[in-house]
Design an enzyme around this catalytic site. Structure first.
Site, mmCIF file in Angstrom:
data_model
loop_
_atom_site.group_PDB
_atom_site.id
_atom_site.type_symbol
_atom_site.label_atom_id
_atom_site.label_comp_id
_atom_site.label_asym_id
_atom_site.label_seq_id
_atom_site.Cartn_x
_atom_site.Cartn_y
_atom_site.Cartn_z
ATOM 1 N N HIS A 336 0.831 -1.210 0.000
ATOM 2 C CA HIS A 336 0.000 0.000 0.000
ATOM 3 C C HIS A 336 0.866 1.261 0.000
ATOM 4 C CE1 HIS A 336 -3.158 -2.845 0.916
ATOM 5 N NE2 HIS A 336 -4.071 -1.887 0.873
ATOM 6 N N HIS A 379 0.759 -3.140 9.275
ATOM 7 C CA HIS A 379 2.171 -3.290 8.923
ATOM 8 C C HIS A 379 3.033 -2.739 10.046
ATOM 9 C CE1 HIS A 379 2.415 -4.787 4.782
ATOM 10 N NE2 HIS A 379 1.296 -4.116 4.537
ATOM 11 N N ASP A 383 8.257 -1.916 7.770
ATOM 12 C CA ASP A 383 7.662 -2.240 6.464
ATOM 13 C C ASP A 383 7.356 -0.970 5.669
ATOM 14 O OD1 ASP A 383 7.727 -4.720 7.582
ATOM 15 O OD2 ASP A 383 5.576 -4.853 7.942
#
Length: 457
Positions: A336, A379, A383
């Site tokens: 994302h 996350h 990350d």
């Protein structure tokens, strides 16, 4: 006496019948008659600086340099500006490598005479476009200047030093000299590359979901951001809506951008490359779930048919939770964040710098999207950080190489080895892409006729 007068008059007549007195003007006119000159259509132009690659090809043919039309005008995309600063050293050394010395000397002489034609045309035309003596001397002594100095000093001629807020706005001149042949094959190949990478990513996500460690045995790892940001259940959906807004803006730019094929293949190549790297990192190491709310204990598929079926569901849903996709284990690194950051940088790169409001909106959506990812505890912070860093570095490295002609030409062989995709897709792109826009389809004739009538009135 009469004989003496006749002798004097005859001697005077003989003197008068001798070669006429040559003035600098007549010398210059005689010199012009022997020099190669532009074609009639070129003489009507205000400056050779506005010549395109096709104009240079026509000039080469008219001056008996047909053997070098393909080499100079097509392969190396020499336009009017490049022709005026082309030197003998450029012709004899790589990448041009003209081997016939006589042709090199004759072409250099023809270019010098062409410069004189251009300067003479400017002096007879509008004084506003007239070159001063300093600029003439600079172009004549160009071999003693470095590439950076020469471009900086000829900028008054090109009208590219219109600075606003410390940034140069040279899009108009850059667009006039930009040469590119649209390649639908490159666009199709880049699309196939992105499709292949996203399919592989979907399969790897299913495998990672089946390998995710049990939460009872491996609790969430300590994280500075997640330990201090409270969990917000709607935050992950909010980050995906931010990505959708950026995606809609990006496709509007693609539709109306004049060089949309370049923009499309660059965006697909860079996005596909980052996601291919993501496949490797999340497959190598499986991290424990970052949030207590995540339920990832059961396997989604036990055989290859089930894995393929679930991978297709992830691919068609775009990997987003708002489409019903739910995965675990694909943590290193955040996909994302990659999408949010890539769309932000693409929009800011391929829109004019004066679009401050749009650029600010994109950065706000990018940063708030990252914050919502962390607030959703989907996350780890590492990350998100690694995803942002890798995406921005790849974007900047790619465009630095693409926009710098000297870097592409000096290490051409090395580029083919280390960056084969870049070398293939960017071989026909000459420098920075101008941000110009046009209608994707031609307007009906009655609309164009109305516009022309309005202008006449």
């Amino acid at each position: 006496m009469n004989q003496q007068k006749n002798m004097k008059s005859n001697s005077g007549g003989e003197k008068r019948r001798q070669s006429p007195k040559t003035t600098p003007t007549t010398n210059h006119l005689l010199h012009r008659q022997s020099a190669p000159s532009p074609s009639p259509k070129h003489q009507s132009t205000s400056s050779i600086l506005k010549w395109t690659c096709e104009d240079v090809a026509a000039w080469l043919s008219e001056n008996d340099f047909d053997d070098y039309v393909d080499l100079l005008a097509n392969t190396h995309r020499i336009d009017g500006l490049a022709l005026l600063v082309l030197t003998e050293d450029d012709m004899k050394t790589p990448p041009v490598n003209m081997s016939v010395l006589g042709d090199v000397k004759r072409l250099a002489l023809a270019i010098d005479r062409l410069k004189q034609e251009d300067w003479l045309g400017r002096s007879n035309g509008n004084k506003k476009n007239e070159l001063n003596m300093e600029e003439e001397e600079m172009l004549r002594q160009r071999p003693s200047l470095s590439p950076r100095q020469s471009l900086h000093q000829i900028s008054p001629i090109l009208d590219v030093t219109d600075f606003s807020n410390g940034r140069a706005n040279g899009n108009k001149t850059r667009a006039q000299s930009f040469c590119y042949k649209p390649s639908y094959i490159n666009t199709i190949l880049s699309w196939l590359y992105l499709v292949m990478v996203t399919l592989v990513t979907s399969f790897v996500m299913v495998i990672c979901h089946n390998r995710v460690p049990e939460k009872s045995a491996y609790p969430p790892l300590p994280d500075v951001m997640l330990d201090n940001i409270p969990y917000i259940h709607w935050a992950f959906s909010a980050s995906e809506f931010a990505a959708l807004i950026l995606f809609a803006i990006w496709w509007l730019i693609i539709v109306f951008h004049k060089y949309r094929l370049i923009v499309i293949h660059r965006s697909m190549i860079m996005t596909g490359t980052v996601f291919l790297l993501r496949c490797s990192t999340m497959f190598m190491t499986s991290l424990s779930v970052p949030g207590e709310h995540l339920q990832c204990s059961h396997k989604v598929a036990n055989d290859w048919f089930g894995i393929a079926k679930h991978a297709i569901a992830i691919w068609t849903g775009g990997g987003m939770t708002i489409t019903g996709v739910h995965t675990c284990g694909d943590y290193m690194f955040s996909g994302h964040t990659v999408i949010l950051t890539m769309l932000n940088f693409l929009i800011t790169e391929y829109t004019p710098r004066s679009y401050y409001i749009l650029h600010t909106l994109c950065w706000v959506l990018n940063l708030f999207g990252i914050f919502f990812i962390l607030a959703a505890h989907e996350h780890y912070s590492i990350d998100v950080f690694i995803a942002f860093y890798i995406t921005t570095r790849l974007f900047l490295y790619y465009h630095t190489l693409a926009n710098n002609r000297s870097l592409k030409q000096s290490g051409e062989k090395r580029m083919r080895i280390w960056f084969p995709m870049f070398s293939y897709f960017e071989k026909d792109v000459d420098g920075p892409v101008p941000n110009e826009y046009e209608w994707p389809v031609a307007l009906p004739k009655f609309l164009t006729q109305k516009k022309s009538l309005g202008k006449r009135q």
